[in-house]
Design a protein around this motif. Structure first.
Motif, PDB file in Angstrom:
ATOM      1  N   ARG A   1      -0.020 -14.157   9.739  1.00 36.02           N
ATOM      2  CA  ARG A   1       0.827 -15.280   9.288  1.00 36.02           C
ATOM      3  C   ARG A   1       0.938 -16.362  10.358  1.00 36.02           C
ATOM      4  O   ARG A   1       0.695 -16.126  11.537  1.00 36.02           O
ATOM      5  CB  ARG A   1       2.233 -14.753   8.995  1.00 36.02           C
TER       6      ARG A   1
ATOM      7  N   HIS B   1      -3.295 -13.991  13.740  1.00 34.28           N
ATOM      8  CA  HIS B   1      -4.162 -12.959  14.339  1.00 34.28           C
ATOM      9  C   HIS B   1      -4.244 -13.069  15.853  1.00 34.28           C
ATOM     10  O   HIS B   1      -5.205 -12.590  16.458  1.00 34.28           O
ATOM     11  CB  HIS B   1      -5.575 -13.004  13.745  1.00 34.28           C
TER      12      HIS B   1
ATOM     13  N   GLU C   1      -4.701 -21.206   1.207  1.00 34.71           N
ATOM     14  CA  GLU C   1      -3.631 -21.387   2.199  1.00 34.71           C
ATOM     15  C   GLU C   1      -4.280 -22.006   3.440  1.00 34.71           C
ATOM     16  O   GLU C   1      -5.313 -21.524   3.909  1.00 34.71           O
ATOM     17  CB  GLU C   1      -3.037 -20.012   2.544  1.00 34.71           C
TER      18      GLU C   1
ATOM     19  N   ARG D   1      -6.299  -8.000   2.569  1.00 29.49           N
ATOM     20  CA  ARG D   1      -5.729  -7.541   1.313  1.00 29.49           C
ATOM     21  C   ARG D   1      -5.595  -8.714   0.360  1.00 29.49           C
ATOM     22  O   ARG D   1      -4.813  -9.607   0.573  1.00 29.49           O
ATOM     23  CB  ARG D   1      -4.362  -6.905   1.587  1.00 29.49           C
TER      24      ARG D   1
ATOM     25  N   GLU E   1     -10.603 -14.755   4.432  1.00 29.10           N
ATOM     26  CA  GLU E   1     -10.088 -15.653   5.464  1.00 29.10           C
ATOM     27  C   GLU E   1     -11.217 -16.106   6.382  1.00 29.10           C
ATOM     28  O   GLU E   1     -12.074 -15.323   6.766  1.00 29.10           O
ATOM     29  CB  GLU E   1      -9.012 -14.905   6.270  1.00 29.10           C
TER      30      GLU E   1
ATOM     31  N   LYS F   1      -6.773  -9.278  16.298  1.00 28.46           N
ATOM     32  CA  LYS F   1      -5.537  -8.615  16.714  1.00 28.46           C
ATOM     33  C   LYS F   1      -5.821  -7.678  17.892  1.00 28.46           C
ATOM     34  O   LYS F   1      -4.934  -7.392  18.689  1.00 28.46           O
ATOM     35  CB  LYS F   1      -4.948  -7.847  15.540  1.00 28.46           C
TER      36      LYS F   1
END
Ligand SMILES: O=P(O)(O)OC[C@H]1O[C@H](O[C@H]2O[C@H](CO)[C@@H](O)[C@H](O)[C@H]2O)[C@H](O)[C@@H](O)[C@@H]1O
Length: 681
Positions: free
Chosen positions: A456, A477, A521, A565, A569, A577
């Motif tokens: 996010r 990330h 997004e 999920r 992206e 991460k």
């Protein structure tokens, strides 16, 4: 509309004037194509007219047609202006109607005796095309008049226009036949078509057989002559030795099924062409003489990938098949030999025993791991799946984590957001007060370094965790990292050029338009395509396709395309991460707090990078004392994590226990904390 003969051929090339070859239908032409066409056309001229320069008459009694040149025809006289060694062919209609049952025979005669190719427009089509569109519309326009419509419709009659197109299509097809069905091969090439007995006897089989017979008849009538049948049809079971003989004699073998499993005909053909000493003797072939074979195979048959010397074709593309056959027949012998050697080497070294051996090896390799894993079956019907997990993969027990907590004093805790501390199904995406409370207690313990590591964006996460003063946040990330509410955001150095967004966004938009419920997004460092609200199967299929599409258009950009999920992206290369955990570790170490306890919980693919990174030997060996490591995924599924928790409720339960353990070791707030948990539960 006029039931005019349809042809499966596309018109690949149209020649306008010498030196100009237009590209039609996606076919590119090159200088080589043009040379081939123009040299072929030098010796041949095709004169196309509405009517052939012929007179035709049918004898009523015998029913026999007689034909002769119409000496008054201008078309015929045109021939005098063309060099005498030029082959002049006429394409056009006859002025009489010929019954469809007689058309093949008449075509054959006219080509052989008069170099004429009849178009046979159905009578209605002839009327609407010629008297309708040509005379009513074109004729008037070419005479500077507006079309007049005494008999036919309105200002524009689509029906007549379509008749005009249909008639032109028939003419064009005839011309293409001439430009393409290599007259020098006539009399030299024979296709032996073996019809193996069908395994069923349905209507479709009968129809296919009838069509094959009709085509054979038509081809043989037009191109055959006494003693020469271009197509030989063998209908029925052919004994093995006879088939071997056919294969041994054939210069080329074509297997162009639209689909099959593992057709062995091409392999058998190769072996037969290699021959044996006995066969050599019978065929009077000198021992040791070079062998040749040519294969034309459908790209959809099972053995196609193994035959690298074969000419592969799409069996639905009639033009491509014709070209491939011509290429196979006319290829220089040296090349035929090389291709044969390649094939024979493959076929003789990859026999059935080889296949069985390699299959057994694959089977053993695949099963080896299975014996060491626990398997569960779940789901029904098409959704049935077998899940195999390592026996060391186990539930993360509160007992284990609490006892490790007691032994350690520099703890690093990494928590994913969606699906870990907040359920995916949650409508408010913000964390519950209970989560905030638990995290605050954990953060209050100076022995804990707690980070939310999420895909996010910075703004959402800092809003949602505004009440957690000491929590660290890694947003997008790990592109942006903040150690506490009051510290500045640090940015991981990535390529500053986001020009790739201009490539990725239009592609994502295409898929958004085509996939109802999906949306894009836009984050600072990445673009995300969401399909959670799309029709499930369709959304997943589109996501797979989009991933491929994006990977190919962004191949040269400094980004990676990942699935998450219900998302696809695109994010900068090098941002993971896993990198976040490494960065936090090195900062803690340089601050004199090398972690001796690492807990990492996440549910998604991007969290696997964290699990990998904290379990990495280099990570562990860089620390003075090997830490206690708990890599934990949410839900039982294949993962790099050694532990699992069932769901977000289970995660919260574990965090609560950890918080309670932390608060019991921090002096003042013990009682207050326990009361708060109960009031929030
Ligand atoms: O790393 P995480 O904390 O697990 O975040 C990953 C992604 O979270 C968000 O997407 C998720 O929530 C969406 C609903 O709000 C849902 O539609 C989607 O299927 C989930 O993956 C976020 O929008 C993404 O940018 C993050 O990468």
């Amino acid at each position: 509309m006029f039931n005019s003969p349809q042809t499966p051929r596309r018109i690949p090339r149209v020649m306008n004037v010498p030196g100009t070859v237009s590209e039609v239908d996606g076919f590119k032409t090159n200088a080589g194509d043009f040379d081939a066409l123009s040299s072929e056309c030098c010796g041949k001229k095709i004169i196309v007219a509405n009517f052939l320069p012929l007179q035709a008459q049918k004898d009523i009694k015998s029913g026999r047609w007689s034909f002769g040149f119409d000496e008054d025809s201008l078309l015929l006289q045109m021939k005098d202006g063309i060099a005498s060694d030029t082959d002049v062919v006429y394409v056009g209609s006859l002025k009489v109607d010929v019954d469809p049952s007689e058309q093949d025979e008449v075509s054959g005669r006219l080509l052989k005796e008069f170099n004429c190719v009849p178009t046979f427009l159905p009578p209605d089509l002839q009327k609407y095309f010629y008297h309708g569109f040509c005379k009513q519309y074109l004729w008037s326009l070419f005479h500077y008049m507006l079309p007049m419509f005494p008999d036919y419709g309105n200002r524009f009659d689509r029906f007549l226009w379509q008749a005009y197109l249909s008639a032109n299509k028939i003419f064009a097809d005839k011309i293409m036949e001439l430009l393409r069905q290599q007259p020098e091969l006539q009399g030299k090439v024979v296709l032996v078509q073996i019809l193996n007995p069908a395994r069923s006897n349905g209507k479709d089989v009968q129809e296919a057989r009838r069509e094959i017979y009709q085509s054979t008849q038509r081809i043989n009538d037009v191109f055959g002559c006494p003693g020469y049948e271009p197509v030989v049809l063998i209908d029925g079971r052919v004994p093995f030795y006879e088939k071997t003989a056919y294969y041994a004699c054939a210069e080329c073998c074509i297997v162009n099924a639209v689909r099959d499993g593992m057709n062995l005909v091409p392999y058998k053909y190769i072996v037969c062409r290699q021959g044996t000493s006995k066969m050599d003797e019978a065929l009077q072939i000198a021992a040791g003489s070079p062998r040749m074979s040519m294969l034309v195979v459908s790209e959809f048959i099972g053995c196609s990938p193994s035959l690298s010397g074969a000419i592969r074709v799409n069996p639905w593309n009639v033009d491509a098949v014709a070209d491939a056959l011509n290429m196979a027949i006319t290829m220089p012998d040296v090349e035929k030999q090389l291709r044969h050697e390649k094939h024979y080497r493959y076929v003789s070294s990859h026999d059935v025993a080889y296949w069985a051996r390699s299959f057994m090896q694959d089977l053993e390799r695949a099963c080896k791991e299975h014996y060491r894993k626990n398997c569960w079956g779940f789901g029904f019907g098409m959704s049935f799946r077998i899940l195999s997990l390592s026996p060391s993969f186990r539930h993360l027990s509160v007992g284990d984590i609490i006892s490790a907590h007691g032994r350690t004093c520099r703890r690093a805790i990494y928590l994913d957001y969606d699906g870990t501390v907040v359920p995916h199904s949650s409508i408010p995406k913000s964390p519950s007060p209970e989560v905030i409370l638990v995290l605050n207690i954990l953060c209050r313990d100076p022995k804990n370094t707690v980070f939310i590591v999420s895909g996010r964006g910075q703004n959402s996460l800092s809003d949602w965790f505004a009440q957690c003063e000491n929590i660290g946040i890694a947003a997008e990330h790990g592109c942006f990292i903040r150690w506490s509410r009051t510290s500045e955001w640090e940015t991981i150095p990535v390529a500053a050029d986001f020009g790739w967004k201009r490539i990725a966004e239009p592609v994502m938009k295409l898929y958004t338009e085509a996939t109802d419920g999906s949306y894009i997004e836009t984050k600072e460092s990445s673009l995300v395509w969401h399909h959670q609200d799309a029709y499930p199967d369709f959304g997943s299929r589109q996501a797979k396709e989009l991933l491929d599409h994006l990977e190919s258009v962004l191949a040269n950009e400094p980004v990676v395309v990942k699935r998450g999920r219900q998302i696809v992206e695109v994010k900068p290369q090098g941002v993971t991460k896993g990198l976040v955990t490494e960065k936090i570790l090195s900062t803690m170490t340089s601050n004199g707090k090398p972690p001796d306890f690492v807990l990492c919980i996440g549910d998604d693919r991007s969290d696997e990078d964290m699990f990998e990174s904290i379990s990495n030997a280099a990570y562990i060996s860089s620390l003075p004392v090997p830490p206690e490591i708990f890599a934990c995924t949410v839900g039982q599924k294949p993962s790099k994590a050694r532990y699992y928790l069932d769901d977000t409720i289970d995660v919260l339960k574990l965090l609560k226990s950890l918080a309670a353990a932390s608060s019991s070791t921090t002096s003042t707030s013990h009682t207050k904390t326990e009361v708060s948990f109960e009031s929030c539960a």
